[in-house]
Design a protein around this motif. Structure first.
Motif, PDB file in Angstrom:
ATOM      1  N   ARG A  20      22.829 -24.606  -6.510  1.00 37.48           N
ATOM      2  CA  ARG A  20      23.979 -25.284  -5.898  1.00 37.48           C
ATOM      3  C   ARG A  20      24.150 -26.786  -5.983  1.00 37.48           C
ATOM      4  O   ARG A  20      24.943 -27.533  -6.252  1.00 37.48           O
ATOM      5  CB  ARG A  20      24.263 -24.994  -4.322  1.00 37.48           C
ATOM      6  N   THR A  21      23.114 -27.374  -5.895  1.00 40.54           N
ATOM      7  CA  THR A  21      22.666 -29.095  -6.036  1.00 40.54           C
ATOM      8  C   THR A  21      23.112 -29.352  -7.971  1.00 40.54           C
ATOM      9  O   THR A  21      23.795 -30.334  -7.833  1.00 40.54           O
ATOM     10  CB  THR A  21      21.065 -29.256  -5.883  1.00 40.54           C
ATOM     11  N   LYS A  22      22.752 -28.339  -8.497  1.00 37.84           N
ATOM     12  CA  LYS A  22      23.023 -28.639  -9.912  1.00 37.84           C
ATOM     13  C   LYS A  22      24.561 -28.711 -10.111  1.00 37.84           C
ATOM     14  O   LYS A  22      24.932 -29.544 -10.858  1.00 37.84           O
ATOM     15  CB  LYS A  22      22.449 -27.696 -10.885  1.00 37.84           C
ATOM     16  N   GLN A  23      25.205 -27.792  -9.300  1.00 34.88           N
ATOM     17  CA  GLN A  23      26.700 -27.754  -9.396  1.00 34.88           C
ATOM     18  C   GLN A  23      27.315 -28.746  -8.481  1.00 34.88           C
ATOM     19  O   GLN A  23      28.589 -28.642  -8.218  1.00 34.88           O
ATOM     20  CB  GLN A  23      27.098 -26.238  -8.946  1.00 34.88           C
ATOM     21  N   LYS A  24      26.666 -29.530  -7.997  1.00 31.18           N
ATOM     22  CA  LYS A  24      27.046 -30.628  -6.981  1.00 31.18           C
ATOM     23  C   LYS A  24      27.981 -30.029  -5.722  1.00 31.18           C
ATOM     24  O   LYS A  24      28.865 -30.610  -5.419  1.00 31.18           O
ATOM     25  CB  LYS A  24      27.987 -31.637  -7.824  1.00 31.18           C
ATOM     26  N   LEU A  25      27.217 -28.924  -5.450  1.00 28.74           N
ATOM     27  CA  LEU A  25      27.869 -28.406  -4.081  1.00 28.74           C
ATOM     28  C   LEU A  25      26.765 -28.571  -3.156  1.00 28.74           C
ATOM     29  O   LEU A  25      25.538 -28.720  -3.176  1.00 28.74           O
ATOM     30  CB  LEU A  25      27.858 -26.866  -4.320  1.00 28.74           C
ATOM     31  N   GLU A  26      27.156 -28.764  -1.924  1.00 29.98           N
ATOM     32  CA  GLU A  26      26.369 -28.544  -0.669  1.00 29.98           C
ATOM     33  C   GLU A  26      25.620 -27.264  -0.535  1.00 29.98           C
ATOM     34  O   GLU A  26      26.007 -26.250  -1.215  1.00 29.98           O
ATOM     35  CB  GLU A  26      27.122 -28.927   0.695  1.00 29.98           C
ATOM     36  N   PRO A  27      24.388 -27.226   0.296  1.00 28.37           N
ATOM     37  CA  PRO A  27      23.906 -25.894   0.306  1.00 28.37           C
ATOM     38  C   PRO A  27      24.779 -24.939   0.985  1.00 28.37           C
ATOM     39  O   PRO A  27      25.813 -25.444   1.634  1.00 28.37           O
ATOM     40  CB  PRO A  27      22.625 -26.434   1.283  1.00 28.37           C
ATOM     41  N   LEU A  28      24.557 -23.537   0.842  1.00 28.95           N
ATOM     42  CA  LEU A  28      25.652 -22.634   1.559  1.00 28.95           C
ATOM     43  C   LEU A  28      25.138 -22.451   2.888  1.00 28.95           C
ATOM     44  O   LEU A  28      24.679 -21.555   3.383  1.00 28.95           O
ATOM     45  CB  LEU A  28      25.321 -21.454   0.568  1.00 28.95           C
ATOM     46  N   HIS A  29      25.826 -23.446   3.807  1.00 27.14           N
ATOM     47  CA  HIS A  29      25.561 -23.435   4.960  1.00 27.14           C
ATOM     48  C   HIS A  29      25.970 -22.144   5.726  1.00 27.14           C
ATOM     49  O   HIS A  29      27.260 -21.766   5.576  1.00 27.14           O
ATOM     50  CB  HIS A  29      26.301 -24.637   5.775  1.00 27.14           C
ATOM     51  N   ASN A  30      25.441 -21.533   6.715  1.00 31.45           N
ATOM     52  CA  ASN A  30      25.635 -20.592   7.408  1.00 31.45           C
ATOM     53  C   ASN A  30      24.855 -20.652   8.644  1.00 31.45           C
ATOM     54  O   ASN A  30      23.929 -21.398   8.795  1.00 31.45           O
ATOM     55  CB  ASN A  30      25.730 -19.300   6.836  1.00 31.45           C
ATOM     56  N   VAL A  31      25.117 -19.736   9.645  1.00 32.92           N
ATOM     57  CA  VAL A  31      24.373 -19.537  10.858  1.00 32.92           C
ATOM     58  C   VAL A  31      23.817 -18.399  11.070  1.00 32.92           C
ATOM     59  O   VAL A  31      24.111 -17.186  10.594  1.00 32.92           O
ATOM     60  CB  VAL A  31      24.848 -20.058  12.162  1.00 32.92           C
ATOM     61  N   MET A  32      22.474 -18.438  11.867  1.00 30.35           N
ATOM     62  CA  MET A  32      21.847 -17.083  12.120  1.00 30.35           C
ATOM     63  C   MET A  32      22.153 -17.412  13.790  1.00 30.35           C
ATOM     64  O   MET A  32      21.827 -18.285  14.393  1.00 30.35           O
ATOM     65  CB  MET A  32      20.368 -17.039  11.848  1.00 30.35           C
ATOM     66  N   LEU A  33      22.684 -16.033  14.321  1.00 27.14           N
ATOM     67  CA  LEU A  33      22.726 -15.899  15.757  1.00 27.14           C
ATOM     68  C   LEU A  33      21.697 -15.042  16.155  1.00 27.14           C
ATOM     69  O   LEU A  33      21.437 -13.932  15.692  1.00 27.14           O
ATOM     70  CB  LEU A  33      24.068 -15.312  15.985  1.00 27.14           C
ATOM     71  N   ARG A  34      21.087 -15.296  17.381  1.00 29.48           N
ATOM     72  CA  ARG A  34      20.183 -14.434  18.174  1.00 29.48           C
ATOM     73  C   ARG A  34      20.880 -13.920  19.392  1.00 29.48           C
ATOM     74  O   ARG A  34      21.132 -14.817  20.416  1.00 29.48           O
ATOM     75  CB  ARG A  34      18.888 -15.185  18.414  1.00 29.48           C
ATOM     76  N   ALA A  35      21.082 -12.766  19.606  1.00 30.02           N
ATOM     77  CA  ALA A  35      21.519 -12.441  20.841  1.00 30.02           C
ATOM     78  C   ALA A  35      20.741 -12.427  22.242  1.00 30.02           C
ATOM     79  O   ALA A  35      19.570 -12.404  21.999  1.00 30.02           O
ATOM     80  CB  ALA A  35      22.247 -10.702  20.736  1.00 30.02           C
ATOM     81  N   PHE A  79      21.918 -11.739  13.699  1.00 32.05           N
ATOM     82  CA  PHE A  79      22.935 -11.807  12.716  1.00 32.05           C
ATOM     83  C   PHE A  79      22.373 -13.058  11.697  1.00 32.05           C
ATOM     84  O   PHE A  79      22.053 -14.081  12.068  1.00 32.05           O
ATOM     85  CB  PHE A  79      24.418 -12.103  12.992  1.00 32.05           C
ATOM     86  N   HIS A  80      22.305 -12.793  10.293  1.00 29.30           N
ATOM     87  CA  HIS A  80      22.250 -13.892   9.569  1.00 29.30           C
ATOM     88  C   HIS A  80      23.251 -14.060   8.308  1.00 29.30           C
ATOM     89  O   HIS A  80      23.889 -12.875   8.025  1.00 29.30           O
ATOM     90  CB  HIS A  80      20.824 -13.545   8.606  1.00 29.30           C
ATOM     91  N   GLY A  81      23.514 -15.206   8.018  1.00 30.91           N
ATOM     92  CA  GLY A  81      24.713 -15.464   7.258  1.00 30.91           C
ATOM     93  C   GLY A  81      25.914 -15.397   7.495  1.00 30.91           C
ATOM     94  O   GLY A  81      26.699 -14.889   6.856  1.00 30.91           O
ATOM     95  N   VAL A  82      26.124 -15.830   8.723  1.00 30.62           N
ATOM     96  CA  VAL A  82      27.398 -16.046   9.395  1.00 30.62           C
ATOM     97  C   VAL A  82      28.165 -17.373   8.703  1.00 30.62           C
ATOM     98  O   VAL A  82      27.633 -18.456   9.216  1.00 30.62           O
ATOM     99  CB  VAL A  82      27.642 -15.773  10.800  1.00 30.62           C
ATOM    100  N   THR A 141      32.942 -29.344   5.191  1.00 30.28           N
ATOM    101  CA  THR A 141      31.660 -28.793   5.239  1.00 30.28           C
ATOM    102  C   THR A 141      31.537 -27.697   5.716  1.00 30.28           C
ATOM    103  O   THR A 141      32.203 -27.213   6.929  1.00 30.28           O
ATOM    104  CB  THR A 141      30.722 -29.848   5.889  1.00 30.28           C
ATOM    105  N   GLY A 142      30.513 -27.000   5.434  1.00 28.37           N
ATOM    106  CA  GLY A 142      30.319 -25.610   5.841  1.00 28.37           C
ATOM    107  C   GLY A 142      29.246 -25.453   6.953  1.00 28.37           C
ATOM    108  O   GLY A 142      28.981 -24.544   7.645  1.00 28.37           O
ATOM    109  N   GLY A 143      28.828 -26.723   7.248  1.00 30.88           N
ATOM    110  CA  GLY A 143      27.809 -27.015   8.382  1.00 30.88           C
ATOM    111  C   GLY A 143      28.299 -27.576   9.411  1.00 30.88           C
ATOM    112  O   GLY A 143      29.393 -28.057   9.623  1.00 30.88           O
ATOM    113  N   PHE A 144      27.425 -27.884  10.500  1.00 31.45           N
ATOM    114  CA  PHE A 144      27.598 -28.870  11.651  1.00 31.45           C
ATOM    115  C   PHE A 144      26.856 -30.133  11.463  1.00 31.45           C
ATOM    116  O   PHE A 144      26.089 -30.122  10.996  1.00 31.45           O
ATOM    117  CB  PHE A 144      26.788 -27.984  12.752  1.00 31.45           C
TER     118      PHE A 144
END
Length: 570
Positions: A68-83, A121-124, A40-43
């Protein structure tokens, strides 16, 4: 424990977040193991919450979620980091490092300046998360405690006109930030490959289960209220004499978040506890935090912030406990006045003879746009700049500490890349929005993507009514959590659903009055029709220099919010 029959500790079944913190091994959880899971791309499980204490939120691109759901893929998980950047100060070398990482390792390539006076940062994606932390660490930046139930990034008035006072205030912002940080080694172990050692990870200030809810702190220098003190749990209002900082008035219990339909939640202004000398700052900060730690609501997270603790136990009871824990007595508050809260754009000369250029960044989004190469421009300036950058709590950027001989070079680069633009209206400068869609999982309506077009229409309305030189403090937030600080605006929009907002009116220019809801769940077209009528009345009947928010209160368009807990919903 009780005082005057007021219960100081809320009894009942603790919220699940309390279990997560208790079982987390001081914020470690199984994050390190999750990082190795490439299925998985998520936590997963509790780690989804625990990564927030490390400065990150798990998100996905909601624009493509259905596909992505239609394609039977999980959401495009990523993280936003705040410094973590106390006071928003960053060096050119640090800027170049974050620029390079955003370009090479984020889905969007942008740097986002936030209302918390830092960058995101968004989309890591998961494979790049550890590299992100290590890249920041190499240049002296981290993201410890910028999210989660801790004291978050400490804000400080950013325009350095009074250089000596600003320098001192910024130093206090850094000291407060460091003093209130978590002591656990979890961050270093997980992200920086720090050596795992036998440690008890004592948390003498935050406690082993940390705070009941997020906690926000500011240092502000009147007459600028550019950090919006009433949006924060703890505020230190700088008091200066003869150009020297002598102490602070302490304001406690502000906050803007609420929950739609739940009248036990509401925005609240901070209470002034009184004046303290500089020698008392850290113990007072600690005492406020530990009192909230012990008395805050750990049963219902919706009522867990400091503002609700003050409402429940009483302001005087809370204040007395802070005095007892800090071993001090608050003196009578010193007089101060807020006259504005926006940023001062263009060049300003500091008393040290150096120059500071504040540039407008709409929505704080630093990216190269057609005809406006903001990201490239910041990079080119960072390559030659001899001072530093200062991020503002209004999502703008200050190129600070420019020597006179370099001023022309910096200005030329800023103009070339659209950082200095021909004519930005006062209305656009006084408008702000949170990120919202497509990345924020809490978003109910558009905000950042909605704002530019909405401002275009408000500009047209002002022109229609011969008020082109005027402006309205206008803010949009995609949900009721308050990131865009709409609940301190003259006109505040709070997202209710796709294309629908609650319209709030009656804040003021100084940021010292909360607006009241005027219409619920209405469309953009309805909002603009209402504003057309009200701006017309403002143009016709206003008093000299009267702001829009003051006008709608004086003329009875809407009642002022006097006590947010008691009359916000009346």
């Amino acid at each position: 424990m009780s005082s005057d029959n007021k219960t100081l500790i809320v009894e009942g079944k603790l919220s699940d977040n309390e279990r997560i913190k208790t079982e987390s091994r001081h914020l470690r959880g199984t994050i390190a193991e999750d990082l190795k899971d490439d299925i998985t791309g998520g936590f997963t499980a509790d780690n989804f919450q625990l990564i927030r204490f490390h400065g990150m939120y798990q998100q996905d691109d909601r624009d493509i979620r259905a596909e992505r759901t239609k394609q039977k893929l999980e959401p495009l998980h990523n993280v936003m980091l705040r410094a973590r950047l106390p006071g928003g100060v960053i060096t050119p070398d640090q800027w170049l490092s974050i620029d390079k990482f955003a370009e090479e390792h984020s889905l969007y390539g942008s740097i986002r300046l936030t209302t918390r006076q830092t960058f995101q940062f968004h989309g890591v994606l998961k494979p790049h998360i550890k590299l992100m932390h290590q890249t920041l660490n190499k240049v002296g930046i981290d993201s410890i405690a910028t999210a989660g139930d801790v004291n978050r990034n400490v804000l400080c008035t950013s325009n350095p006109v009074e250089s000596e006072v600003h320098q001192e205030a910024w130093e206090w912002a850094k000291k407060i930030s460091e003093h209130l940080l978590p002591k656990t080694r979890a961050y270093a172990e997980i992200w920086l490959d720090g050596e795992k050692i036998e440690t008890t990870d004592k948390e003498p200030i935050l406690g082993d289960t940390y705070l009941p809810r997020k906690f926000k702190t500011t240092v502000v220098i009147p007459p600028q209220n550019d950090v919006d003190v009433h949006a924060n749990d703890l505020n230190f209002v700088a008091i200066a004499e003869s150009g020297k900082l002598i102490g602070f008035n302490v304001l406690v219990g502000g906050g803007l978040a609420m929950t739609h339909g739940d009248h036990s939640t509401f925005p609240r202004k901070a209470d002034d506890f009184g004046f303290i000398p500089l020698s008392h700052v850290l113990q007072v900060a600690e005492a406020v935090v530990t009192t909230q730690r012990d008395w805050g609501n750990r049963v219902n997270r919706k009522n867990a912030k400091t503002k609700y603790t003050l409402e429940r136990v009483g302001v005087e009871t809370f204040k007395q406990e802070v005095e007892r824990r800090a071993g001090i007595q608050f003196a009578e508050s010193r007089a101060y006045t807020f006259t504005s809260r926006g940023d001062r754009f263009g060049w300003v000369e500091g008393i040290d003879g150096k120059f500071h250029l504040t540039v407008f960044i709409e929505n704080g989004r630093i990216l190269d746009f057609p005809g406006k190469t903001l990201k490239t421009g910041c990079r080119e300036i960072a390559k030659v700049h001899k001072g530093d950058f200062r991020l503002t709590a209004n999502q703008n950027l200050i190129i600070a500490g420019v020597p006179a001989e370099q001023k022309e070079q910096i200005e030329k680069l800023a103009i070339e890349h659209g950082l200095i633009q021909g004519a930005v209206s006062k209305q656009r400068l006084d408008s702000m929005a949170c990120v919202s869609l497509p990345t924020c999982p809490l978003a109910m309506a558009e905000a950042e993507r909605y704002l530019p077009g909405a401002v275009d229409e408000i500009e047209s309305l002002l022109e229609k009514h011969n008020l082109s030189d005027e402006s309205i403090i206008y803010r949009v937030t995609g949900c009721p959590n308050g990131c865009g600080r709409a609940m301190l605006a003259e006109v505040g929009l709070v997202g209710k659903g796709p294309g629908k907002y609650n319209l709030h009116l009656g804040g003021n220019r100084e940021g010292t009055r909360i607006p009241r809801m005027y219409r619920e769940n209405i469309s953009h077209e309805e909002i603009m029709a209402i504003l057309d009528d009200l701006i017309g009345l403002w143009a016709k009947d206003r008093q000299e220099y009267e702001g829009f928010g003051d006008f709608v209160i004086r003329t009875g368009v809407i009642k002022p919010v006097i006590n947010s807990a008691k009359d916000f919903y009346e």
